[in-house]
Design a protein around this motif. Sequence first.
Motif, PDB file in Angstrom:
ATOM      1  N   LYS A 164       1.622   9.828  -9.775  1.00 39.45           N
ATOM      2  CA  LYS A 164       0.178  10.082  -9.887  1.00 39.45           C
ATOM      3  C   LYS A 164      -0.130  10.803 -11.196  1.00 39.45           C
ATOM      4  O   LYS A 164      -1.087  10.460 -11.899  1.00 39.45           O
ATOM      5  CB  LYS A 164      -0.293  10.913  -8.701  1.00 39.45           C
ATOM      6  CG  LYS A 164      -1.783  11.271  -8.743  1.00 39.45           C
ATOM      7  CD  LYS A 164      -2.137  12.271  -7.669  1.00 39.45           C
ATOM      8  CE  LYS A 164      -1.543  13.639  -7.992  1.00 39.45           C
ATOM      9  NZ  LYS A 164      -2.003  14.688  -7.059  1.00 39.45           N
TER      10      LYS A 164
ATOM     11  N   THR B 176       0.852  -1.184   0.000  1.00 44.18           N
ATOM     12  CA  THR B 176       0.000   0.000   0.000  1.00 44.18           C
ATOM     13  C   THR B 176       0.890   1.237   0.000  1.00 44.18           C
ATOM     14  O   THR B 176       2.025   1.210   0.490  1.00 44.18           O
ATOM     15  CB  THR B 176      -0.920   0.040   1.239  1.00 44.18           C
ATOM     16  OG1 THR B 176      -0.116   0.108   2.423  1.00 44.18           O
ATOM     17  CG2 THR B 176      -1.813  -1.189   1.293  1.00 44.18           C
ATOM     18  N   LEU B 177       0.356   2.309  -0.535  1.00 43.07           N
ATOM     19  CA  LEU B 177       1.119   3.555  -0.583  1.00 43.07           C
ATOM     20  C   LEU B 177       1.320   4.149   0.806  1.00 43.07           C
ATOM     21  O   LEU B 177       2.251   4.937   1.019  1.00 43.07           O
ATOM     22  CB  LEU B 177       0.400   4.557  -1.486  1.00 43.07           C
ATOM     23  CG  LEU B 177       0.402   4.221  -2.979  1.00 43.07           C
ATOM     24  CD1 LEU B 177      -0.486   5.193  -3.743  1.00 43.07           C
ATOM     25  CD2 LEU B 177       1.819   4.259  -3.536  1.00 43.07           C
ATOM     26  N   ARG B 178       0.455   3.799   1.759  1.00 44.97           N
ATOM     27  CA  ARG B 178       0.598   4.340   3.112  1.00 44.97           C
ATOM     28  C   ARG B 178       1.804   3.753   3.838  1.00 44.97           C
ATOM     29  O   ARG B 178       2.227   4.283   4.869  1.00 44.97           O
ATOM     30  CB  ARG B 178      -0.676   4.084   3.915  1.00 44.97           C
ATOM     31  CG  ARG B 178      -1.906   4.779   3.339  1.00 44.97           C
ATOM     32  CD  ARG B 178      -3.109   4.645   4.249  1.00 44.97           C
ATOM     33  NE  ARG B 178      -4.282   5.286   3.657  1.00 44.97           N
ATOM     34  CZ  ARG B 178      -4.549   6.576   3.755  1.00 44.97           C
ATOM     35  NH1 ARG B 178      -3.725   7.363   4.411  1.00 44.97           N
ATOM     36  NH2 ARG B 178      -5.634   7.083   3.189  1.00 44.97           N
TER      37      ARG B 178
ATOM     38  N   SER C 270      -2.486  -0.264  -5.976  1.00 45.23           N
ATOM     39  CA  SER C 270      -3.523   0.755  -5.775  1.00 45.23           C
ATOM     40  C   SER C 270      -4.343   0.975  -7.040  1.00 45.23           C
ATOM     41  O   SER C 270      -5.565   1.169  -6.973  1.00 45.23           O
ATOM     42  CB  SER C 270      -2.874   2.071  -5.330  1.00 45.23           C
ATOM     43  OG  SER C 270      -2.163   1.906  -4.116  1.00 45.23           O
TER      44      SER C 270
ATOM     45  N   ALA D 142       3.503  -0.854  -5.104  1.00 46.12           N
ATOM     46  CA  ALA D 142       2.420  -0.239  -4.340  1.00 46.12           C
ATOM     47  C   ALA D 142       1.481   0.526  -5.255  1.00 46.12           C
ATOM     48  O   ALA D 142       0.251   0.483  -5.091  1.00 46.12           O
ATOM     49  CB  ALA D 142       2.996   0.680  -3.268  1.00 46.12           C
ATOM     50  N   PHE D 143       2.021   1.232  -6.242  1.00 43.03           N
ATOM     51  CA  PHE D 143       1.174   1.947  -7.195  1.00 43.03           C
ATOM     52  C   PHE D 143       0.369   0.974  -8.037  1.00 43.03           C
ATOM     53  O   PHE D 143      -0.816   1.205  -8.315  1.00 43.03           O
ATOM     54  CB  PHE D 143       2.027   2.848  -8.090  1.00 43.03           C
ATOM     55  CG  PHE D 143       1.795   4.307  -7.851  1.00 43.03           C
ATOM     56  CD1 PHE D 143       0.723   4.963  -8.439  1.00 43.03           C
ATOM     57  CD2 PHE D 143       2.621   5.028  -7.031  1.00 43.03           C
ATOM     58  CE1 PHE D 143       0.492   6.301  -8.204  1.00 43.03           C
ATOM     59  CE2 PHE D 143       2.415   6.372  -6.784  1.00 43.03           C
ATOM     60  CZ  PHE D 143       1.339   7.010  -7.377  1.00 43.03           C
TER      61      PHE D 143
ATOM     62  N   LYS E  85       5.589  10.235  -5.336  1.00 39.04           N
ATOM     63  CA  LYS E  85       4.185   9.837  -5.469  1.00 39.04           C
ATOM     64  C   LYS E  85       3.416  10.810  -6.356  1.00 39.04           C
ATOM     65  O   LYS E  85       2.581  10.399  -7.171  1.00 39.04           O
ATOM     66  CB  LYS E  85       3.527   9.767  -4.086  1.00 39.04           C
ATOM     67  CG  LYS E  85       4.013   8.633  -3.210  1.00 39.04           C
ATOM     68  CD  LYS E  85       3.296   8.661  -1.867  1.00 39.04           C
ATOM     69  CE  LYS E  85       3.758   7.542  -0.949  1.00 39.04           C
ATOM     70  NZ  LYS E  85       3.078   7.583   0.363  1.00 39.04           N
TER      71      LYS E  85
END
Length: 568
Positions: A177, A162-164, A221, A217-218, A173
């Motif tokens: 994005k 996860t990005l968190r 998501s 992670a990306f 990030k």
Amino acid sequence: MSRGGRSSLQNSLDRDVYQVVRKHIETYDQPLSKLKSHVIYDHIKSSNSSLKRRPKKQLEDSIERVLLVLQEDEASEDEMAELEGAFADTGNGDDDLQTPAKPSVDFMNQQIVSAWSKEGPGGNGVEKSKKREGTKGGERESKRLKKSAPEKIDTNPPSGFTLRDLGGVDNVKRQLKDHLVLPLLYPEEYTERKIPIPRGILLHGPPGCGKTVISRAFAASLGVPFVEILGPSVVSGMSGESEKQIREHFDRAKEVAPCLIFIDEIDVIAPKRDSAQSQMEKRIVAQLLISMDSLAMEKNNGKPVIVLAATNRPDSLDPALRRGGRFDTEINMGVPNESMREMILKALTREPRLSDDVDFSALAKKTAGFVGADLKDLVSKAGTWSMDQFREALEKQAMEEETEMDVDGSELAKGSRMDDSIERLIRRVKERKDQIRPAGFEDTAITMEAFDAVLPTIVPSSKREGFATVPDTTWRDVGALENVRAELQMAIVEPIKNPQRFKAVGITAATGVLLWGPPGCGKTLLAKAVAAESKANFISVKGPELLNKVRCHNIFFCNLLMTLIVCG
């Protein structure tokens, strides 16, 4: 030679060339009608060590004969298929009316080739092949054929990321994005505006900074199909196999588009062609360039495919990959500074329980030069240290509460102290698990003491190259010079140890200090003592080194870059 107007194979050279041609057709899945003799000649010169020493004229004539024989055999097979179909349509059942055909030259060629495949280079025919079937060599050959069979390429998005879980990389990030979310999930907007989507993104930075983790992670998501290409696993010793794997991965990505392709350690499969040591490396780079160019949306019915690659050596990539239209977006993930390290530590400790005395800002100040992997190692070792302390407390508690009725003294005499300790701990954990916990360990949280205890044992990645170290010289090694020491304390030590004080009163720390004096008065010793007192990394650059024109550029800029990175 020619018999009855048909071509035929002649000698052992034709046999070897025949095997090469058949292997080339199977590897590249190329129709026989489109196969040219010069292609086979170039393939032999670049791959086959025994045939390339033959004279050019002799080799070209053999290739022409083999291609002609293969084309005639293919044509005769088509004619026989049509003829058999015609006989099947008549269906008169009169076997006496069928006249046996005379064996043709192409039939003889097929028999010769069949014998070659059974015998090998110098063989005994069918008996030798039957013997090989039961041997270990035959088993290895069958395993090799199974491995060469095409495997289904996994396109499921990665899980467990996860990005968190990533802190201190908000700038990276944000760039990802901008280049991934809308192009992959809303490509219609780009099509209506006639704007090309980004085709390739290159992530580069030192080892352990989080390139692979943030990519996965990306992908997790986004939830789009994910095709992963691991650089070392693509490189194969068989000619043409590496290029075939790259083609298959890119073709699979276009089938399931919108899709994200991730290439890890891309420098392994795409080095500079000028310095490539073999023709295979050059072909792999060329295949990757062609595959990248085939990802245009207009060539794939408007379905986007984006390539995300990671490397820690961007300068070793072939320049053709880094031009516009391929990897036209490059994102640098450097060594984190103090504020970034604090954010990374907070992200890494979201799940573990921490004591209230854990000071993230103090830890960030003490971990200069640490990358994400180093900070993760710090958190892991702090937890392990806490468990070791809890284990020792359990052993001590069990030893204090143990009585003579619990253990027979005669049995203790037979074993060593380590054996007794192990047995005591096992009994404490298994039999008295509900007993009150040892004093001081009522809480399972990780304390600041654990971090301070394991911090000296971790060597950060940026220090392993030997550019920056903390000297072991202290103020005790410097005699007299109290006035100079006081000035250095205010000019260097205090701004590094307590920068918030200078910021609060609006005072700017000195950007440089010049020590001058006769030789042997202690200038270098003072510099080392100041670095040790302020816990700052120390880089020593000797003047004569800078006078060497060859080394001047490398040493100066490497040290300057390391100073900016480590002192963060």
